[in-house]
Design an enzyme around this catalytic site. Structure first.
Site, PDB file in Angstrom:
ATOM      1  N   LYS A 183       0.844  -1.211   0.000  1.00 47.82           N
ATOM      2  CA  LYS A 183       0.000   0.000   0.000  1.00 47.82           C
ATOM      3  C   LYS A 183       0.872   1.251   0.000  1.00 47.82           C
ATOM      4  CE  LYS A 183      -3.913   2.342   1.286  1.00 47.82           C
ATOM      5  NZ  LYS A 183      -4.393   3.203   0.248  1.00 47.82           N
ATOM      6  N   ASN A 187       0.839   4.159  -2.856  1.00 48.18           N
ATOM      7  CA  ASN A 187       0.601   5.561  -2.494  1.00 48.18           C
ATOM      8  C   ASN A 187       1.799   6.440  -2.841  1.00 48.18           C
ATOM      9  OD1 ASN A 187      -1.305   4.582   0.399  1.00 48.18           O
ATOM     10  ND2 ASN A 187      -2.081   5.356  -1.508  1.00 48.18           N
ATOM     11  N   ASN A 191       0.014   9.151  -5.198  1.00 48.13           N
ATOM     12  CA  ASN A 191      -0.583  10.289  -4.495  1.00 48.13           C
ATOM     13  C   ASN A 191       0.119  11.617  -4.754  1.00 48.13           C
ATOM     14  OD1 ASN A 191      -1.860   8.012  -3.500  1.00 48.13           O
ATOM     15  ND2 ASN A 191      -2.156   8.862  -1.472  1.00 48.13           N
ATOM     16  N   ASN A 201      -6.713  10.081 -10.836  1.00 49.15           N
ATOM     17  CA  ASN A 201      -5.776   8.952 -10.908  1.00 49.15           C
ATOM     18  C   ASN A 201      -5.571   8.446 -12.333  1.00 49.15           C
ATOM     19  OD1 ASN A 201      -5.737   9.231  -8.175  1.00 49.15           O
ATOM     20  ND2 ASN A 201      -6.726   7.284  -7.696  1.00 49.15           N
ATOM     21  N   SER A 254      -6.322  10.789  -2.309  1.00 45.22           N
ATOM     22  CA  SER A 254      -6.535  11.486  -1.039  1.00 45.22           C
ATOM     23  C   SER A 254      -5.599  12.691  -0.919  1.00 45.22           C
ATOM     24  CB  SER A 254      -6.317  10.520   0.128  1.00 45.22           C
ATOM     25  OG  SER A 254      -5.054   9.899   0.023  1.00 45.22           O
TER      26      SER A 254
HETATM   27  O1  KPL Z   1      -5.152   5.029  -1.536  1.00 45.98           O
HETATM   28  C1  KPL Z   1      -5.267   5.853  -2.406  1.00 45.98           C
HETATM   29  C2  KPL Z   1      -5.343   7.265  -1.987  1.00 45.98           C
HETATM   30  O2  KPL Z   1      -5.835   8.104  -2.734  1.00 45.98           O
HETATM   31  O3  KPL Z   1      -4.901   7.538  -0.858  1.00 45.98           O
HETATM   32  C3  KPL Z   1      -5.276   5.427  -3.856  1.00 45.98           C
HETATM   33  C4  KPL Z   1      -5.033   3.944  -3.923  1.00 45.98           C
HETATM   34  C5  KPL Z   1      -4.215   6.149  -4.620  1.00 45.98           C
HETATM   35  C6  KPL Z   1      -6.623   5.631  -4.489  1.00 45.98           C
HETATM   36  O4  KPL Z   1      -6.914   6.953  -4.751  1.00 45.98           O
END
Ligand code: KPL
Length: 313
Positions: A183, A187, A191, A201, A254
């Site tokens: 993860k 990110n 991000n 995205n 996010s």
């Molecule tokens: O976890 C995410 C985030 O935006 O924090 C992703 C996987 C990039 C999905 O938008």
């Protein structure tokens, strides 16, 4: 031992993820208490989902509340994790279970003074939710949630079966450390660039400039994962990132959402953590370091930051 089935779950951070899990836990018969910044009250909240709206009234505690906390789910955003947990630490029962659902890494060390010998359980989710208003959360995308102990705990403990383990699509993950690295790597690649380019995205697959930045950052992340001892995650990363981009093409990350709302971003806990980890082994990540600086430069000065620290993606 605490009476585990009866112990309520305190949810610290009543943002989109916090309220989504509050609804899901209560629907499964697990009592919930929201912990926020306002005085104690009862609060009606609506969860808007494909299957229809569901309304629930939660007990909400303010900062002056007392009484032991036996089960704590932390869903505040990365920059607020340490201060929010520290403010509640005096209420943690000796056998308290603390589960952190947040992007990024590096919290265990910072929280050691308040957790003592208690483990910091981590949750990783692909559920998608956003707050439409103070009283309404939209469950925008159905996903999976994994919970586990990064220090290793092969079998689900009793508190898990009596609480989050009752929910559909929530599983105990004995390999949560690996899930956290995966993860983090995703990110790290997605991000910051979406925040910088101001794009959704999917643009990292279709817009040439954004795609070039994404590919280069992904290559550097692959090298970092290898150096840190995760060769399988490294080999799979380009495919994993492409899958996430396709599945969330229409979403704002996010970090882009934080940037647009003028909030502090999570960059220090995502790319910043990776840069520091590699530096500790003598490695350099010039692209991540440059991205870190550029996103930091976008952030509002501390005094102007929105204090809402809830985790929403
Ligand atoms: O976890 C995410 C985030 O935006 O924090 C992703 C996987 C990039 C999905 O938008």
């Amino acid at each position: 031992m605490t009476d585990a089935p009866a112990a309520p779950w305190h949810i610290l951070g009543a943002g989109a993820m916090g309220t989504l899990f509050a609804h899901r836990l209560e629907a499964a018969g697990v009592p919930v208490i929201l912990v926020g910044r306002e005085a104690s009250s009862r609060r009606m909240h609506t969860l808007r989902a494909a299957a229809g709206d569901s309304e629930r009234t939660f007990t909400a505690e303010g900062p002056a509340s007392r009484g032991p906390v036996h089960r704590l789910l932390v869903t505040v955003k990365a920059p607020a994790v340490v201060s929010a947990v520290t403010a509640l630490a005096h209420r943690l029962a000796p056998d308290a279970v603390v589960v952190l659902l947040a992007n990024g890494r590096g919290y265990r060390e910072a929280l050691a003074p308040c957790l003592g010998a208690r483990p910091l359980y981590r949750a990783v989710t692909s559920e998608g939710a956003y707050r439409e208003s103070e009283a309404v959360t939209v469950h925008a995308g159905v996903g999976r949630t994994r919970i586990g102990n990064p220090d290793g705990e092969p079998a689900p403990p009793r508190w898990f079966a009596a609480g989050p383990g009752r929910l559909p699509r929530v599983a105990w993950d004995a390999a949560i450390e690996q899930a956290l690295w995966e993860k983090l790597a995703v990110n790290c690649v997605i991000n910051g660039i979406t925040a910088l380019h101001g794009c959704r995205n999917g643009a990292l697959l279709t817009e040439p400039d954004a795609r070039r930045d994404c590919d280069a950052l992904c290559l550097e992340t692959v090298a970092a994962l290898r150096a840190l001892g995760w060769p399988q995650l490294a080999a799979a990363l380009p495919r994993t990132v492409a899958d996430v981009l396709r599945a969330t093409a229409g979403n704002r990350s996010s970090m882009l959402a934080d940037r647009l709302a003028g909030r502090e971003t999570e960059i220090d806990y995502i790319n910043g953590f990776l840069v520091a980890r590699c530096a500790a082994q003598g490695g350099r990540l010039p692209r991540h370091a440059a991205l870190l600086e550029r996103v930091r430069a976008l952030q509002p000065p501390i005094a102007g930051r929105d204090a809402d620290g809830s985790h929403s993606a």
